[in-house]
Write an enzyme that holds these catalytic residues in place. Structure first.
Site, mmCIF file in Angstrom:
data_model
loop_
_atom_site.group_PDB
_atom_site.id
_atom_site.type_symbol
_atom_site.label_atom_id
_atom_site.label_comp_id
_atom_site.label_asym_id
_atom_site.label_seq_id
_atom_site.Cartn_x
_atom_site.Cartn_y
_atom_site.Cartn_z
ATOM 1 N N ARG A 53 8.825 66.995 36.673
ATOM 2 C CA ARG A 53 8.742 68.625 37.852
ATOM 3 C C ARG A 53 7.269 69.885 36.869
ATOM 4 N NH1 ARG A 53 13.377 66.075 39.119
ATOM 5 N NH2 ARG A 53 14.450 67.453 37.310
ATOM 6 N N GLU A 95 22.041 62.468 24.542
ATOM 7 C CA GLU A 95 23.654 62.094 24.618
ATOM 8 C C GLU A 95 24.286 61.091 23.966
ATOM 9 O OE1 GLU A 95 27.436 63.443 26.935
ATOM 10 O OE2 GLU A 95 25.967 63.976 27.929
#
Length: 185
Positions: free
Chosen positions: A70, A107
């Site tokens: 984006r 993560e």
């Protein structure tokens, strides 16, 4: 140093209201902030670009670097308006030709972003653009990649900050300009 668009700018309410929130996407407990609805609203999209251009038009930016995907939506119109070149940073194996890459932690595991060799020259003043800062890993990797090739990161610009996730802490003091914050929402 962190800066944000002034709350007094009446355009910000409409911009924030045009961003759709989708609960439990991509998994339970996550609220996804969908900027595609902002793109459907000509005024909100134009106001978003205008606010960024107003900020950067006199900052002598040589390069606007957009982070996949984006950052590719917001970066090019900003670059055109301020007279800078646009450089994409992409996921691995998406750019043809020689690339330089930067790995970063997720993560669970790692990922990379890449840009063309020579796209950013030593000493060029860079603005890094993405739609959103959450945990800050991707944006921090984008900064590191630019600095490794000798570019100077003047500031980062994001439409959205999820400030509860403290992503700005990974930027090691680099200035960041945010239009809307979804803290605690």
């Amino acid at each position: 140093m962190t800066t944000a668009a002034t709350e007094a700018d009446s355009r910000l309410t409409h911009i924030k209201d045009s961003i759709r929130s989708i609960p439990d996407f991509p998994k339970a407990g996550i609220i996804f902030r969908d900027v595609t609805t902002l793109l459907l609203d000509h005024k909100a999209f134009k106001d978003t670009i205008d606010i960024f251009v107003e900020r950067y038009k006199d900052m002598k930016i040589d390069v606007v670097v957009g982070i996949e995907a984006r950052g590719f939506i917001f970066g090019p119109p900003i670059a055109l308006a301020i007279g800078a070149k646009f450089v994409p940073q992409r996921k691995p194996r998406k750019l043809p030709g020689p690339v330089v890459s930067q790995e970063y932690s997720l993560e669970y595991g790692t990922d990379k972003i890449e840009m063309h060799v020579g796209a950013v020259q030593p000493g060029e003043r860079c603005l890094v653009v993405d739609d959103l800062i959450a945990t800050g890993g991707t944006l921090a990797a984008g900064i590191q990649l630019i600095e490794r090739v000798g570019g100077e990161v003047v500031e980062c610009a994001c439409l959205i900050e999820l400030s509860d996730l403290k992503g700005r802490d990974k930027l090691k003091g680099k200035p960041i300009f945010i239009l809307v914050d979804f803290e605690g929402e």
